[in-house]
Design a protein around this motif. Sequence first.
Motif, PDB file in Angstrom:
ATOM      1  N   THR A 240       0.870  -1.092   0.074  1.00 60.23           N
ATOM      2  CA  THR A 240      -0.170  -0.059   0.103  1.00 60.23           C
ATOM      3  C   THR A 240       1.081   1.206   0.097  1.00 60.23           C
ATOM      4  OG1 THR A 240      -1.836  -1.107   1.194  1.00 60.23           O
ATOM      5  CG2 THR A 240      -1.701   1.358   1.260  1.00 60.23           C
ATOM      6  N   ILE A 241       0.709   2.275  -0.715  1.00 57.19           N
ATOM      7  CA  ILE A 241       1.341   3.269  -1.018  1.00 57.19           C
ATOM      8  C   ILE A 241       0.848   4.393  -0.019  1.00 57.19           C
ATOM      9  CG2 ILE A 241       1.988   5.111  -2.438  1.00 57.19           C
ATOM     10  CD1 ILE A 241       3.545   2.669  -2.874  1.00 57.19           C
ATOM     11  N   ILE A 242       1.555   5.150   0.830  1.00 59.55           N
ATOM     12  CA  ILE A 242       1.188   6.129   1.599  1.00 59.55           C
ATOM     13  C   ILE A 242       1.835   7.559   1.176  1.00 59.55           C
ATOM     14  CG2 ILE A 242       1.148   6.890   4.073  1.00 59.55           C
ATOM     15  CD1 ILE A 242       2.212   3.954   4.793  1.00 59.55           C
ATOM     16  N   ILE A 243       0.755   8.576   1.050  1.00 55.82           N
ATOM     17  CA  ILE A 243       1.313   9.878   0.801  1.00 55.82           C
ATOM     18  C   ILE A 243       0.537  10.930   1.793  1.00 55.82           C
ATOM     19  CG2 ILE A 243       1.137   9.395  -1.846  1.00 55.82           C
ATOM     20  CD1 ILE A 243      -1.551  10.920  -2.018  1.00 55.82           C
ATOM     21  N   SER A 244       1.134  12.086   1.609  1.00 55.90           N
ATOM     22  CA  SER A 244       0.730  13.206   2.718  1.00 55.90           C
ATOM     23  C   SER A 244      -0.521  13.715   2.380  1.00 55.90           C
ATOM     24  CB  SER A 244       1.818  13.993   2.948  1.00 55.90           C
ATOM     25  OG  SER A 244       1.424  15.002   3.868  1.00 55.90           O
ATOM     26  N   ASP A 245      -1.213  14.255   3.393  1.00 60.02           N
ATOM     27  CA  ASP A 245      -2.521  14.972   2.897  1.00 60.02           C
ATOM     28  C   ASP A 245      -2.026  16.480   2.310  1.00 60.02           C
ATOM     29  OD1 ASP A 245      -1.266  15.766   5.473  1.00 60.02           O
ATOM     30  OD2 ASP A 245      -3.256  16.885   6.123  1.00 60.02           O
ATOM     31  N   LEU A 246      -0.647  16.785   2.618  1.00 55.31           N
ATOM     32  CA  LEU A 246      -0.353  18.037   2.046  1.00 55.31           C
ATOM     33  C   LEU A 246      -0.291  18.038   0.473  1.00 55.31           C
ATOM     34  CD1 LEU A 246       2.031  19.063   4.913  1.00 55.31           C
ATOM     35  CD2 LEU A 246      -0.354  19.996   4.711  1.00 55.31           C
ATOM     36  N   LEU A 247      -0.033  16.761   0.175  1.00 63.06           N
ATOM     37  CA  LEU A 247       0.434  16.624  -1.153  1.00 63.06           C
ATOM     38  C   LEU A 247      -0.935  17.126  -2.063  1.00 63.06           C
ATOM     39  CD1 LEU A 247       2.526  15.677  -3.374  1.00 63.06           C
ATOM     40  CD2 LEU A 247       1.334  13.593  -3.350  1.00 63.06           C
ATOM     41  N   ILE A 248      -2.003  16.322  -1.334  1.00 67.51           N
ATOM     42  CA  ILE A 248      -3.249  16.870  -1.878  1.00 67.51           C
ATOM     43  C   ILE A 248      -3.711  17.942  -1.806  1.00 67.51           C
ATOM     44  CG2 ILE A 248      -5.950  16.014  -1.702  1.00 67.51           C
ATOM     45  CD1 ILE A 248      -4.955  13.287  -0.912  1.00 67.51           C
ATOM     46  N   LYS A 249      -3.423  18.720  -0.522  1.00 68.24           N
ATOM     47  CA  LYS A 249      -3.990  20.167  -0.508  1.00 68.24           C
ATOM     48  C   LYS A 249      -2.975  21.109  -1.468  1.00 68.24           C
ATOM     49  CE  LYS A 249      -5.242  19.388   4.290  1.00 68.24           C
ATOM     50  NZ  LYS A 249      -4.969  19.602   5.690  1.00 68.24           N
ATOM     51  N   ASN A 250      -1.875  20.855  -1.513  1.00 68.73           N
ATOM     52  CA  ASN A 250      -0.875  21.763  -2.092  1.00 68.73           C
ATOM     53  C   ASN A 250      -0.561  21.476  -3.602  1.00 68.73           C
ATOM     54  OD1 ASN A 250      -1.016  23.052   0.476  1.00 68.73           O
ATOM     55  ND2 ASN A 250       0.850  22.064   0.970  1.00 68.73           N
ATOM     56  N   HIS A 251      -0.686  20.245  -3.830  1.00 67.30           N
ATOM     57  CA  HIS A 251      -0.091  19.956  -5.417  1.00 67.30           C
ATOM     58  C   HIS A 251      -1.358  18.837  -5.992  1.00 67.30           C
ATOM     59  CE1 HIS A 251       3.523  21.475  -4.392  1.00 67.30           C
ATOM     60  NE2 HIS A 251       3.518  20.835  -2.962  1.00 67.30           N
ATOM     61  N   ALA A 252      -2.582  19.392  -5.932  1.00 67.51           N
ATOM     62  CA  ALA A 252      -3.699  18.474  -6.243  1.00 67.51           C
ATOM     63  C   ALA A 252      -3.545  17.732  -7.624  1.00 67.51           C
ATOM     64  CB  ALA A 252      -4.929  19.499  -6.312  1.00 67.51           C
ATOM     65  N   ALA A 253      -3.065  18.520  -8.637  1.00 71.64           N
ATOM     66  CA  ALA A 253      -2.849  18.044  -9.897  1.00 71.64           C
ATOM     67  C   ALA A 253      -1.994  16.823 -10.028  1.00 71.64           C
ATOM     68  CB  ALA A 253      -2.230  19.015 -10.940  1.00 71.64           C
ATOM     69  N   ILE A 254      -0.741  16.860  -9.129  1.00 71.43           N
ATOM     70  CA  ILE A 254       0.138  15.650  -9.185  1.00 71.43           C
ATOM     71  C   ILE A 254      -0.612  14.561  -8.397  1.00 71.43           C
ATOM     72  CG2 ILE A 254       2.174  15.160  -7.745  1.00 71.43           C
ATOM     73  CD1 ILE A 254       3.258  17.643  -8.696  1.00 71.43           C
ATOM     74  N   ALA A 255      -1.222  15.045  -7.187  1.00 68.14           N
ATOM     75  CA  ALA A 255      -1.693  13.720  -6.350  1.00 68.14           C
ATOM     76  C   ALA A 255      -2.850  13.117  -7.085  1.00 68.14           C
ATOM     77  CB  ALA A 255      -2.418  14.576  -5.233  1.00 68.14           C
ATOM     78  N   ASN A 256      -3.585  13.708  -8.081  1.00 59.69           N
ATOM     79  CA  ASN A 256      -4.775  13.088  -8.775  1.00 59.69           C
ATOM     80  C   ASN A 256      -4.084  12.341  -9.919  1.00 59.69           C
ATOM     81  OD1 ASN A 256      -6.751  14.435  -7.535  1.00 59.69           O
ATOM     82  ND2 ASN A 256      -6.730  16.191  -8.446  1.00 59.69           N
ATOM     83  N   SER A 257      -2.804  12.775 -10.419  1.00 58.08           N
ATOM     84  CA  SER A 257      -2.321  11.875 -11.320  1.00 58.08           C
ATOM     85  C   SER A 257      -1.835  10.648 -10.988  1.00 58.08           C
ATOM     86  CB  SER A 257      -1.209  12.587 -12.151  1.00 58.08           C
ATOM     87  OG  SER A 257      -1.759  13.804 -12.874  1.00 58.08           O
TER      88      SER A 257
END
Length: 270
Positions: free
Chosen positions: A10-27
């Motif tokens: 399972t891959i884990i990412i930060s909530d800040l990636l979604i908040k501050n870099h939404a396009a990257i997180a979505n991709s």
Amino acid sequence: MQEKFGMRPTIIISDLLIKNHAAIANSLCRILDKYAIKCEILETKDIWMRDFMPFLLDDGRLVSYVYDPDYLKGDKYNNLRTKIQPLKEHINLVLDGGNFIRLGGKAIMTDKIFKENPSKTKPEIIETIKQKCALNELIIIPRQPYDMLGHSDGMARWIDKNGVLINDFSNESKSFNDRLIKALKKYGLDIKFMRYGEGFFSKTRDWGAYLNFIKINGLLIVPVYGTDDDYIAIEQIKKIYSGCSVETINLSEIIELGGALHCIMAEKFG
């Protein structure tokens, strides 16, 4: 990392990636979903998950460590220090996950690990990490002279248990390139090179970050940056990792902050 019995972590990412870099997180999430790879979100103070999250071993164990690197000293960095409570398996040394590239019983770290733990001898440090992480070999390479982070994950990546892929630093510094090759050949490793044109590397453009990819079973997700060098890098990676599916994701806004794809992700089983 090497996957446990072929399982996908399972891959884990930060909530800040979604908040501050939404396009990257979505991709990223779209790619993971395409290959049926789970993704979890963790609340953190920093997007650089790799640096402070525990190491995942092949048997599923997670190993914590002391995350107090010299590049985060001083009160001005308090907002970036995400602390993980020590786990049952814990390394009582100062280190960070960006400087730990493992495959099975082998791992690569830069010699920054010695600077971070001056009260310990080099043999003590090496033996402690080997024991805690079930390693047969801990391969120490020189860090790039101007890299204050001292991370190995943009310098060298495993191809298989006997082979590594490294940046060809000869255009930047032949002496450093020779030292890096010598350190790896000491362990009998087969070395392949990512080659770039003249002037590719500089103090402000340390883009070994094409090697800052993530490999999950037969999937390779590689960062690109919207430059002419993207094609050169991807074609080399596809040839070297010919058995893998290769996906790309534009990390141009992340690289400006000092890291790339491997830096913003961590793994666990289950």
